[in-house]
Write a protein that holds these residues in place. Structure first.
Motif, PDB file in Angstrom:
ATOM      1  N   ASN A   1       0.808  -1.220   0.000  1.00  0.00           N
ATOM      2  CA  ASN A   1       0.000   0.000   0.000  1.00  0.00           C
ATOM      3  C   ASN A   1       0.843   1.272   0.000  1.00  0.00           C
ATOM      4  O   ASN A   1       0.363   2.341  -0.378  1.00  0.00           O
ATOM      5  CB  ASN A   1      -0.944   0.004   1.211  1.00  0.00           C
TER       6      ASN A   1
ATOM      7  N   GLY B   1      -3.798  -4.243  -3.195  1.00  0.00           N
ATOM      8  CA  GLY B   1      -3.721  -4.128  -4.652  1.00  0.00           C
ATOM      9  C   GLY B   1      -4.927  -4.746  -5.334  1.00  0.00           C
ATOM     10  O   GLY B   1      -6.046  -4.588  -4.872  1.00  0.00           O
TER      11      GLY B   1
ATOM     12  N   PRO C   1      -3.161   1.758 -10.413  1.00  0.00           N
ATOM     13  CA  PRO C   1      -3.209   2.491  -9.136  1.00  0.00           C
ATOM     14  C   PRO C   1      -3.938   3.824  -9.337  1.00  0.00           C
ATOM     15  O   PRO C   1      -3.966   4.354 -10.458  1.00  0.00           O
ATOM     16  CB  PRO C   1      -1.733   2.742  -8.806  1.00  0.00           C
TER      17      PRO C   1
ATOM     18  N   LYS D   1      -1.070  -2.334  -9.664  1.00  0.00           N
ATOM     19  CA  LYS D   1      -1.009  -2.117  -8.216  1.00  0.00           C
ATOM     20  C   LYS D   1      -0.154  -3.210  -7.580  1.00  0.00           C
ATOM     21  O   LYS D   1      -0.381  -4.397  -7.872  1.00  0.00           O
ATOM     22  CB  LYS D   1      -2.415  -2.219  -7.619  1.00  0.00           C
TER      23      LYS D   1
ATOM     24  N   THR E   1       0.469  -6.003  -5.397  1.00  0.00           N
ATOM     25  CA  THR E   1      -0.636  -6.860  -4.964  1.00  0.00           C
ATOM     26  C   THR E   1      -0.156  -7.981  -4.041  1.00  0.00           C
ATOM     27  O   THR E   1       0.884  -8.589  -4.289  1.00  0.00           O
ATOM     28  CB  THR E   1      -1.329  -7.440  -6.225  1.00  0.00           C
TER      29      THR E   1
END
Ligand code: NAI
Ligand code: MG
Length: 444
Positions: free
Chosen positions: A314, A357, A362, A372, A374
């Motif tokens: 994240n 993700g 994103p 993203k 993940t």
């Protein structure tokens, strides 16, 4: 990076010391993965260009290059290394726009290319044969010699690094080479040809032919005039290359994929180990053959490791190479982007728990091949995302009950490239490492 800064015309191949248009007269668009826009056109090399390259390489090997002593080869490699290091920023910019790497990573790759050339330059006159005791009256010794003409098929994930170690080693021993970079990323391969020329490498020693794998690549790997082929890329193509080489009875060096396990032992600092494992998995946007993509954690520490890995996912900044604070760039090309999205979908469909993700780009990135970072938890080793190389920033976390089970899971794979063990106790880590069946194991 402006195209006017290029010291070569990307539409040409480098053959026999000259920049020449490919015989096809055709080009392939090279895309910037951060935008999907065309950077420039590159040559569509085919069999005719490969034939010519092999002929030129053979002439060099039989001619001037073949007469270079090991010391002279070493010096020219060191000279190439110096030129690479002087041009680190230029090379990094080319790699960044072409592959999508953050500038910092691209710079590190350029420095690695310089370092490989320096290393092999130093090794050139220190590689020697042996004397072997035999019967009375005999003096038996071996000589280490060049193969002759070598072929090098390079992928798009680390072009400079792979060129450095594959071509660097071949040149140190006195081979003349034909290099086929990936059609998705070949600017630094072309810049490398220019640097070699500047360093005084005789004509024909280095030939670079961009083109499609099925055309230029297949022509090179099946060419009767080459004496060795090195290939880095997919298992599927690696086995085709091996079969093609077998047709001419020439040796191959293959570096293919991986699905490497990262065993976090209970005596590790769990948060630190899980964060390091996730960071390593996402490095180069997950496009590394030795990425630790299967994290194995005991049931006791499982949720803690998941939280730490999710936190890394994240907080990893995704963006274009030149964007501020970017840690990972886009996936390098469209086909690979689609593969990564497909495998994330399969992970969801097969019932893995998505903890960070997921599908799509994103936030804030509306174009380019961005993914993203993940993390999937509750992955079992029979799931597709535990078995197939994804080659994207996608981590699978699996649970084990006993150390023996962790080792069984680690070894239950078709791959065997790398492995990782994390522990607070070095000798414990070494014992576990010893039991992982992979070529290269890293501890902590
Ligand atoms: P690929 O194996 O098709 O491409 C690698 C190189 O081989 C490129 O230069 C390509 O032009 C060439 N090539 C393709 N077909 C050929 C053929 N028939 N004969 C001779 N050369 C040929 O890999 P691709 O399609 O780019 O990626 C597919 C998957 O392969 C990735 O998702 C990843 O899993 C794996 N891969 C692994 C790499 C590694 O570092 N070990 C690097 C790139 C891909
Ligand atoms: Mg392919």
């Amino acid at each position: 990076m402006k195209l006017s800064d290029l010291t070569f015309n990307p539409k040409k191949c480098f053959i026999g010391g000259k920049w020449v248009h490919p015989a096809s007269g055709e080009t392939i668009p090279l895309l910037n993965p951060s935008t999907g826009e065309i950077i420039c056109e590159i040559s569509r090399g085919t069999k005719t260009d490969i034939d010519l390259s092999v002929t030129e390489a053979r002439k060099a090997y039989e001619g001037e290059w073949g007469k270079f002593t090991a010391i002279m080869r070493g010096r020219v490699l060191v000279k190439m290394s110096q030129l690479v290091l002087e041009k680190v920023d230029y090379l990094a910019e080319l790699e960044a726009i072409d592959v999508g790497k953050p500038l910092k990573q691209a710079k590190a790759d350029a420095i690695a290319l310089g370092r490989y050339l320096e290393f092999y330059g130093g090794a050139a006159d220190k590689i020697h044969g042996e004397t072997i005791p035999y019967l009375d009256g005999y003096t038996v010794y071996t000589l280490r010699e060049a193969h002759g003409v070598t072929g090098h098929i390079v992928p798009w994930n680390y072009p400079m690094q792979i060129i450095g170690r594959s071509v660097g080693a071949a040149l140190a021993m006195g081979n003349a080479i034909v290099l086929k970079p990936a059609e998705e990323a070949c600017l630094t391969a072309l810049a490398f040809a220019e640097i070699a020329r500047e360093a005084g490498i005789p004509k024909g020693v280095i030939n670079v032919v961009p083109g499609f794998g099925e055309e230029a690549g297949a022509s090179l790997s099946s060419h009767a005039g080459i004496n060795h082929i090195s290939f880095t890329g997919s298992v599927k193509v690696g086995s085709l290359v091996q079969a093609a080489a077998a047709g001419n009875v020439v040796p191959v060096t293959l570096e293919l994929g991986g699905k490497s396990a990262n065993i976090i032992l209970d005596d590790a600092d769990i948060e630190k180990a899980a964060s390091a494992g996730a960071n390593h998995c996402f490095m180069n946007t997950g496009q590394s053959c030795n990425a630790p993509t299967r994290m194995l954690v005991s049931s006791e520490n499982y949720e803690r490791a998941i939280a730490a890995a999710a936190e890394v996912a994240n907080s990893t900044i995704v963006g274009a190479p030149e964007d501020e604070g970017v840690k990972i760039g886009p996936i390098s090309n469209k086909a690979q982007y689609e593969k990564v999205q497909r495998l994330i979908q399969i992970g969801i469909d097969e019932g893995a728990r998505l903890v960070a993700g997921g599908l799509g780009r994103p936030d804030g990135l509306s174009e380019g091949y961005f993914v993203k970072p993940t993390v999937f938890a509750d992955v079992t080793n029979d799931m597709t995302i535990a078995r197939e190389e994804i080659f994207g920033p996608v981590l699978s976390i699996l649970k084990y009950e006993t150390e023996d089970e962790a080792i069984d899971i680690a070894n239950d794979t078709e791959y065997g490239l790398a492995g990782y063990v994390q522990s607070g106790d070095e000798s414990h880590a070494k014992d576990v490492a010893r039991r992982i069946r992979a070529g290269q194991i890293s501890i902590n």
